[in-house]
Write a protein that holds these residues in place. Structure first.
Motif, PDB file in Angstrom:
ATOM      1  N   GLU A   1       0.811  -1.210   0.000  1.00 12.19           N
ATOM      2  CA  GLU A   1       0.000   0.000   0.000  1.00 12.19           C
ATOM      3  C   GLU A   1       0.845   1.262   0.000  1.00 12.19           C
ATOM      4  OE1 GLU A   1      -1.542   1.588   3.997  1.00 12.19           O
ATOM      5  OE2 GLU A   1      -1.664  -0.602   4.218  1.00 12.19           O
ATOM      6  N   THR A   2       0.286   2.306  -0.599  1.00 15.24           N
ATOM      7  CA  THR A   2       0.864   3.643  -0.531  1.00 15.24           C
ATOM      8  C   THR A   2      -0.247   4.609  -0.158  1.00 15.24           C
ATOM      9  OG1 THR A   2       2.467   3.119  -2.266  1.00 15.24           O
ATOM     10  CG2 THR A   2       2.093   5.446  -1.777  1.00 15.24           C
ATOM     11  N   LYS A   3      -0.065   5.333   0.920  1.00 11.80           N
ATOM     12  CA  LYS A   3      -1.059   6.319   1.338  1.00 11.80           C
ATOM     13  C   LYS A   3      -0.810   7.617   0.585  1.00 11.80           C
ATOM     14  CE  LYS A   3      -1.688   4.312   5.929  1.00 11.80           C
ATOM     15  NZ  LYS A   3      -1.588   4.517   7.397  1.00 11.80           N
ATOM     16  N   THR A   4      -1.803   8.051  -0.152  1.00 14.87           N
ATOM     17  CA  THR A   4      -1.673   9.271  -0.948  1.00 14.87           C
ATOM     18  C   THR A   4      -2.421  10.441  -0.345  1.00 14.87           C
ATOM     19  OG1 THR A   4      -3.627   8.743  -2.291  1.00 14.87           O
ATOM     20  CG2 THR A   4      -1.491   7.899  -3.057  1.00 14.87           C
ATOM     21  N   GLY A   5      -3.342  10.165   0.586  1.00 15.14           N
ATOM     22  CA  GLY A   5      -4.255  11.207   1.023  1.00 15.14           C
ATOM     23  C   GLY A   5      -5.236  11.503  -0.091  1.00 15.14           C
ATOM     24  N   GLY A   6      -6.170  12.399   0.139  1.00 15.69           N
ATOM     25  CA  GLY A   6      -7.131  12.760  -0.896  1.00 15.69           C
ATOM     26  C   GLY A   6      -7.925  11.556  -1.358  1.00 15.69           C
ATOM     27  N   GLN A   7      -8.291  11.578  -2.654  1.00 13.36           N
ATOM     28  CA  GLN A   7      -9.112  10.521  -3.225  1.00 13.36           C
ATOM     29  C   GLN A   7      -8.503  10.043  -4.546  1.00 13.36           C
ATOM     30  OE1 GLN A   7     -12.921  12.753  -3.195  1.00 13.36           O
ATOM     31  NE2 GLN A   7     -13.640  11.208  -1.760  1.00 13.36           N
ATOM     32  N   PRO A   8      -7.500   9.175  -4.490  1.00 15.31           N
ATOM     33  CA  PRO A   8      -6.859   8.706  -5.712  1.00 15.31           C
ATOM     34  C   PRO A   8      -7.833   7.940  -6.594  1.00 15.31           C
ATOM     35  CG  PRO A   8      -6.220   7.343  -3.848  1.00 15.31           C
ATOM     36  CD  PRO A   8      -6.966   8.516  -3.284  1.00 15.31           C
ATOM     37  N   ALA A   9      -7.957   8.377  -7.847  1.00 15.28           N
ATOM     38  CA  ALA A   9      -8.929   7.777  -8.760  1.00 15.28           C
ATOM     39  C   ALA A   9      -8.336   6.691  -9.631  1.00 15.28           C
ATOM     40  CB  ALA A   9      -9.545   8.869  -9.648  1.00 15.28           C
ATOM     41  N   ALA A  10      -7.029   6.792  -9.932  1.00 14.90           N
ATOM     42  CA  ALA A  10      -6.378   5.814 -10.797  1.00 14.90           C
ATOM     43  C   ALA A  10      -4.884   5.892 -10.582  1.00 14.90           C
ATOM     44  CB  ALA A  10      -6.716   6.078 -12.263  1.00 14.90           C
ATOM     45  N   SER A  11      -4.208   4.758 -10.774  1.00 14.95           N
ATOM     46  CA  SER A  11      -2.757   4.693 -10.629  1.00 14.95           C
ATOM     47  C   SER A  11      -2.180   3.946 -11.816  1.00 14.95           C
ATOM     48  CB  SER A  11      -2.390   3.980  -9.321  1.00 14.95           C
ATOM     49  OG  SER A  11      -0.990   3.899  -9.152  1.00 14.95           O
TER      50      SER A  11
ATOM     51  N   SER B   1     -10.865  17.946 -12.273  1.00  9.93           N
ATOM     52  CA  SER B   1     -10.709  16.663 -11.591  1.00  9.93           C
ATOM     53  C   SER B   1      -9.771  15.814 -12.426  1.00  9.93           C
ATOM     54  CB  SER B   1     -12.067  15.953 -11.405  1.00  9.93           C
ATOM     55  OG  SER B   1     -12.668  15.664 -12.647  1.00  9.93           O
ATOM     56  N   ALA B   2      -8.953  15.024 -11.749  1.00 11.64           N
ATOM     57  CA  ALA B   2      -8.016  14.129 -12.437  1.00 11.64           C
ATOM     58  C   ALA B   2      -8.502  12.708 -12.196  1.00 11.64           C
ATOM     59  CB  ALA B   2      -6.601  14.322 -11.898  1.00 11.64           C
ATOM     60  N   ASP B   3      -9.197  12.150 -13.191  1.00 14.50           N
ATOM     61  CA  ASP B   3      -9.936  10.910 -12.982  1.00 14.50           C
ATOM     62  C   ASP B   3      -9.275   9.674 -13.559  1.00 14.50           C
ATOM     63  OD1 ASP B   3     -12.328  12.076 -11.655  1.00 14.50           O
ATOM     64  OD2 ASP B   3     -12.421  13.192 -13.533  1.00 14.50           O
ATOM     65  N   ASP B   4      -8.368   9.846 -14.489  1.00 17.76           N
ATOM     66  CA  ASP B   4      -7.599   8.716 -15.014  1.00 17.76           C
ATOM     67  C   ASP B   4      -6.361   9.277 -15.690  1.00 17.76           C
ATOM     68  OD1 ASP B   4      -6.842   6.137 -15.577  1.00 17.76           O
ATOM     69  OD2 ASP B   4      -8.508   5.693 -16.939  1.00 17.76           O
ATOM     70  N   VAL B   5      -5.308   8.480 -15.730  1.00 17.89           N
ATOM     71  CA  VAL B   5      -4.078   8.894 -16.392  1.00 17.89           C
ATOM     72  C   VAL B   5      -3.631   7.740 -17.280  1.00 17.89           C
ATOM     73  CG1 VAL B   5      -2.664   8.153 -14.412  1.00 17.89           C
ATOM     74  CG2 VAL B   5      -1.758   9.808 -16.050  1.00 17.89           C
TER      75      VAL B   5
ATOM     76  N   ASP C   1       8.504   4.918 -11.931  1.00 19.60           N
ATOM     77  CA  ASP C   1       7.581   5.699 -11.110  1.00 19.60           C
ATOM     78  C   ASP C   1       6.153   5.184 -11.232  1.00 19.60           C
ATOM     79  OD1 ASP C   1       9.740   7.315 -10.457  1.00 19.60           O
ATOM     80  OD2 ASP C   1       9.289   8.776 -12.044  1.00 19.60           O
ATOM     81  N   ARG C   2       5.285   5.817 -10.460  1.00 19.10           N
ATOM     82  CA  ARG C   2       3.845   5.619 -10.595  1.00 19.10           C
ATOM     83  C   ARG C   2       3.197   6.987 -10.718  1.00 19.10           C
ATOM     84  NH1 ARG C   2       2.960   2.656  -5.149  1.00 19.10           N
ATOM     85  NH2 ARG C   2       0.839   2.155  -5.811  1.00 19.10           N
ATOM     86  N   LEU C   3       2.220   7.074 -11.595  1.00 19.72           N
ATOM     87  CA  LEU C   3       1.434   8.298 -11.749  1.00 19.72           C
ATOM     88  C   LEU C   3       0.059   8.041 -11.156  1.00 19.72           C
ATOM     89  CD1 LEU C   3       2.267   9.222 -15.471  1.00 19.72           C
ATOM     90  CD2 LEU C   3       3.502   9.884 -13.390  1.00 19.72           C
ATOM     91  N   VAL C   4      -0.342   8.902 -10.233  1.00 22.05           N
ATOM     92  CA  VAL C   4      -1.625   8.731  -9.551  1.00 22.05           C
ATOM     93  C   VAL C   4      -2.511   9.933  -9.847  1.00 22.05           C
ATOM     94  CG1 VAL C   4      -2.803   8.366  -7.360  1.00 22.05           C
ATOM     95  CG2 VAL C   4      -0.511   7.402  -7.720  1.00 22.05           C
ATOM     96  N   ALA C   5      -3.641   9.681 -10.514  1.00 19.48           N
ATOM     97  CA  ALA C   5      -4.634  10.723 -10.759  1.00 19.48           C
ATOM     98  C   ALA C   5      -5.436  10.916  -9.486  1.00 19.48           C
ATOM     99  CB  ALA C   5      -5.548  10.319 -11.922  1.00 19.48           C
ATOM    100  N   MET C   6      -5.460  12.153  -8.966  1.00 25.40           N
ATOM    101  CA  MET C   6      -5.961  12.401  -7.628  1.00 25.40           C
ATOM    102  C   MET C   6      -7.400  12.909  -7.576  1.00 25.40           C
ATOM    103  SD  MET C   6      -3.813  11.295  -5.472  1.00 25.40           S
ATOM    104  CE  MET C   6      -4.577  12.015  -4.019  1.00 25.40           C
ATOM    105  N   GLY C   7      -8.185  12.622  -8.600  1.00 29.90           N
ATOM    106  CA  GLY C   7      -9.601  12.930  -8.554  1.00 29.90           C
ATOM    107  C   GLY C   7      -9.878  14.388  -8.254  1.00 29.90           C
ATOM    108  N   ALA C   8     -10.673  14.634  -7.207  1.00 27.53           N
ATOM    109  CA  ALA C   8     -11.048  15.996  -6.838  1.00 27.53           C
ATOM    110  C   ALA C   8      -9.870  16.832  -6.384  1.00 27.53           C
ATOM    111  CB  ALA C   8     -12.109  15.965  -5.734  1.00 27.53           C
ATOM    112  N   GLY C   9      -8.710  16.205  -6.154  1.00 35.08           N
ATOM    113  CA  GLY C   9      -7.507  16.950  -5.811  1.00 35.08           C
ATOM    114  C   GLY C   9      -6.958  17.754  -6.972  1.00 35.08           C
ATOM    115  N   LYS C  10      -7.456  17.479  -8.198  1.00 34.73           N
ATOM    116  CA  LYS C  10      -7.136  18.261  -9.396  1.00 34.73           C
ATOM    117  C   LYS C  10      -5.666  18.180  -9.798  1.00 34.73           C
ATOM    118  CE  LYS C  10     -10.667  21.702  -8.171  1.00 34.73           C
ATOM    119  NZ  LYS C  10     -10.967  23.157  -8.029  1.00 34.73           N
ATOM    120  N   ASP C  11      -5.008  17.074  -9.464  1.00 37.05           N
ATOM    121  CA  ASP C  11      -3.605  16.973  -9.830  1.00 37.05           C
ATOM    122  C   ASP C  11      -3.209  15.519  -9.998  1.00 37.05           C
ATOM    123  OD1 ASP C  11      -3.065  15.913  -7.229  1.00 37.05           O
ATOM    124  OD2 ASP C  11      -2.822  17.930  -6.424  1.00 37.05           O
TER     125      ASP C  11
END
Length: 337
Positions: free
Chosen positions: A139-149, A184-188, A155-165
């Motif tokens: 597991e990796t704790k990202t905070g916020g609401q990660p929508a996709a990884s 919103s960043a919903d998928d990458v 590396d890993r790219l994590v789309a952070m949903g309502a975090g907008k980044d």
């Protein structure tokens, strides 16, 4: 990823395409890119009761939120919402009982690289990695609401949903953030020609310069961008759930190539790179349709009745089998075209 020459679909004129970093004739609330005052992300159309027997084989019941296939280990991964868990099926022995693995929360997206599955659990602020065949979860704790990884090199790219980044997570050391323009960043997605982020709230796609750490130009993706997948031609294919369409964008440069009508509540999408087939679920009709996307425009090759509320779809590229997940608990469907 296999590389081919880019193909442009030209069946329908591209009227109304908006470059989001440029100008628009519609202005709301001082934002010349905004087409409605209070944007809402597109949702799948509500499915009617099933009246036609679903094609193929239906596995165990359960409300499915995402499906994926690891071709390397012939594993079908099904994310079930209640209780939050994964079901791992052996694609070579589907009659065998699956392996069940508990999760922290409901999964929004499963993304596969050979031997590894990225698992986004937005309600818990966590992304997990499942390695196969050892079935180890990290597991990796990202905070916020990660929508996709997404695995992106080391590396890993994590789309952070309502975090907008987008968070860029290295194997070790400090994470960095890529932000700008997103609602919103919903998928990458990695097309091989560039990285693209899906913004459901803005119903748009944006190119991302990972090295420079910035969000570049964007284009509107119909009236209700829902889901996206990268194909074999350096493109991103997007379902438009509101207008009923399959939209194709080249990634480098970001250009809308075609908007092809797909009535019936287009929502889920998966791609079979071996056969150049885009599989799109139609939630208004309880159907899944396979389009050959190699030519000048998509050509329908297959159409099958599905379980109710087919929000999720995946594909086993070895056999060509299509996997459809019911969001209303009617199980996971496996179809051999």
């Amino acid at each position: 990823m296999r590389r081919f020459a880019a193909v442009s679909w030209i069946a329908i004129p591209l009227a109304g395409v908006l470059v989001l970093s440029g100008c628009s004739s519609v202005k709301t609330g001082g934002d010349e890119l905004q087409i409605v005052a209070n944007p809402v992300a597109a949702r799948p159309a509500v499915s009617p009761a099933v009246t036609v027997k679903p094609a193929g084989q239906v596995l165990a019941n359960g409300s499915v939120s995402a499906v994926a296939v690891d071709e390397k280990t012939s594993t079908l991964v099904v994310a079930v919402s209640e209780p939050p868990s994964l079901r791992l099926f052996d694609l070579n022995a589907l009659a065998s009982a699956p392996v069940n693995m508990s999760l922290y929360g409901k999964v929004s997206r499963l993304t596969v690289t050979p031997g590894r599955v990225e698992i986004a659990e937005p309600d818990r602020g966590v992304v997990q990695q499942l390695t196969l065949p050892d079935r180890k979860l990290t597991e990796t704790k990202t905070g916020g609401q990660p929508a996709a990884s997404l695995a992106y090199g080391a590396d890993r790219l994590v789309a952070m949903g309502a975090g907008k980044d987008i968070q860029v997570l290295p194997p070790a050391g400090q994470a960095r953030t890529i932000a700008g323009q997103l609602y919103s960043a919903d998928d990458v997605l990695d097309t091989g020609d560039g990285v693209v982020v899906l913004d459901r709230l803005r119903t748009a796609v944006f190119s991302v310069d990972v090295v420079a750490g910035k969000v570049d130009e964007g284009l509107r993706a119909g009236d209700g961008a829902a889901n996206a997948v990268a194909d074999s031609y350096g493109r991103v294919l997007v379902t438009d759930a509101r207008a009923g369409a399959l939209i194709a964008f080249s990634a480098s440069p970001l250009i809308m190539r075609q908007r092809y009508p797909v009535p019936g509540g287009a929502y889920g999408i998966a791609y079979d790179a071996r056969r150049s087939l885009a599989w799109v679920t139609l939630t208004e009709r309880n159907e899944v349709v396979g389009f050959d996307v190699r030519g000048g425009e998509p050509v329908e090759k297959y159409r099958f009745p599905t379980v109710r509320q087919p929000d999720s779809v995946g594909v086993d590229e070895k056999s060509g089998r299509v996997i459809v997940g019911s969001a209303t608990g009617e199980g996971t469907q496996v179809i051999q075209p």
